[in-house]
Design an enzyme around this catalytic site. Structure first.
Site, PDB file in Angstrom:
ATOM      1  N   LYS A 177      -5.501   2.263  48.388  1.00  0.00           N
ATOM      2  CA  LYS A 177      -4.186   2.815  48.029  1.00  0.00           C
ATOM      3  C   LYS A 177      -3.847   4.014  48.910  1.00  0.00           C
ATOM      4  O   LYS A 177      -2.674   4.241  49.242  1.00  0.00           O
ATOM      5  CB  LYS A 177      -4.158   3.217  46.552  1.00  0.00           C
ATOM      6  CG  LYS A 177      -2.806   3.757  46.071  1.00  0.00           C
ATOM      7  CD  LYS A 177      -1.675   2.743  46.235  1.00  0.00           C
ATOM      8  CE  LYS A 177      -0.314   3.332  45.854  1.00  0.00           C
ATOM      9  NZ  LYS A 177      -0.157   3.560  44.416  1.00  0.00           N
ATOM     10  N   LYS A 245       1.647  13.961  44.869  1.00  0.00           N
ATOM     11  CA  LYS A 245       0.281  13.893  44.341  1.00  0.00           C
ATOM     12  C   LYS A 245      -0.568  12.940  45.159  1.00  0.00           C
ATOM     13  O   LYS A 245      -1.698  13.255  45.556  1.00  0.00           O
ATOM     14  CB  LYS A 245       0.327  13.457  42.872  1.00  0.00           C
ATOM     15  CG  LYS A 245      -1.036  13.225  42.224  1.00  0.00           C
ATOM     16  CD  LYS A 245      -1.455  11.755  42.210  1.00  0.00           C
ATOM     17  CE  LYS A 245      -0.537  10.911  41.341  1.00  0.00           C
ATOM     18  NZ  LYS A 245      -1.018   9.502  41.273  1.00  0.00           N
TER      19      LYS A 245
END
Length: 295
Positions: A177, A245
């Site tokens: 990811k 984030k």
């Protein structure tokens, strides 16, 4: 030990922009679904579909035999899994745990080890595809963990996504990811700059997309987010605050690996500016506003 399909009880923690759609696919398939989220209002649609509300994560964990989490930040993941009232302390042995939050690879590895001590099976399985992919059950799901656990859970993962791949051991899903977010970060700069250039040159950006969207420049962001930019639609399919984030995790992990990521650093700096200007709850396509204010 395999859990028979007809006896699977799905516990879903986190029913935000993406989690709500992801959980709904299990309800439409006839699964028993327990849900918990910090704000019960976010789960109302699922409750209307037949999901059962649980007041505590611990209650959900004790009753479900497959638990899927889609929360916000690594500290949320840590609390949900490792806290005193968390999943690992209350799940029954043999339960499968699937964290689909984008989080730290090292945390995924830690959760795996702690789960193993309690005879639980853990997978890290972050996703890509945004609100559209979640809604249409066409998410890309990047998985880390043991082959046996993946094989058992793959049919469930395929209810939410069409591209489900085991990338390696614990943490491998999160590392993958990070590759995804690094790619998107620089690509979003390119999409914003292309639209801004088109406008400056006096072109119709929608017609420009018709040309460049079918060639080598095409990307998911160009196809799905550029039209929103042009329309001034900044509703979140994926929040700026969550992109920041993710980029912070990627930068931290890249540093640990000894890798320079200048494109990622630039993208994060621009998103940080947008967040400071009150755009943290806008969709990532709102980055175009940074370029518009340069006029």
């Amino acid at each position: 030990m395999a859990v028979q399909t007809e006896k699977k009880v799905i516990g879903f923690v986190g029913t935000g922009v993406m989690g709500k759609s992801m959980a709904s696919h299990f309800l439409t398939r006839g699964y028993s679904v327990l849900v918990y989220t910090r704000s019960k209002e976010k789960a109302e649609e699922l409750l209307a579909q037949g999901a059962v509300w649980k007041e505590r994560v611990a209650d959900l964990a004790s009753e479900a035999n497959v638990i899927i989490t889609m929360v916000g930040y690594p500290h949320d993941v840590e609390e949900v899994y490792l806290g005193e009232e968390g999943i690992i302390n209350h799940a029954q042995p043999g339960t499968y745990l699937i964290d689909m939050t984008t989080s730290k690879p090292t945390l995924a590895q830690h959760i795996y080890e702690e789960a193993k001590k309690h005879s639980l099976y853990s997978l890290d399985a972050p996703v890509s595809g945004g609100d559209i992919g979640a809604r249409d059950a066409k998410l890309t799901i990047m998985v880390g963990g043991d082959q046996q656990a993946f094989d058992e859970m793959a049919p469930l993962l395929k209810i939410m996504g069409t591209n489900v791949i085991l990338q390696g051991g614990p943490g491998a899903g999160q590392h993958t990811k990070m590759c995804n977010q690094i790619t998107i970060a620089s690509n979003m700069l390119g999409v914003c700059e292309a639209i801004s250039y088109a406008k400056k040159a006096g072109l119709d950006p929608t017609r420009v997309l018709e040309s460049i969207g079918s060639g080598a420049a095409n990307s998911w962001s160009l196809t799905n987010l550029a039209p929103r930019m042009i329309a001034g639609n900044y509703a979140p399919g994926f929040y700026i605050k969550h992109m920041i984030k993710d980029m912070a995790i990627a930068l931290e992990t890249a540093k640990e690996l000894g890798l320079l990521t200048p494109g990622l650093e630039l993208a994060k700096s621009l998103y940080d500016e947008m967040a400071a200007e009150g755009e943290e709850n806008s969709g990532t396509q709102a980055l175009i506003k940074w370029y518009e204010k340069q006029r």
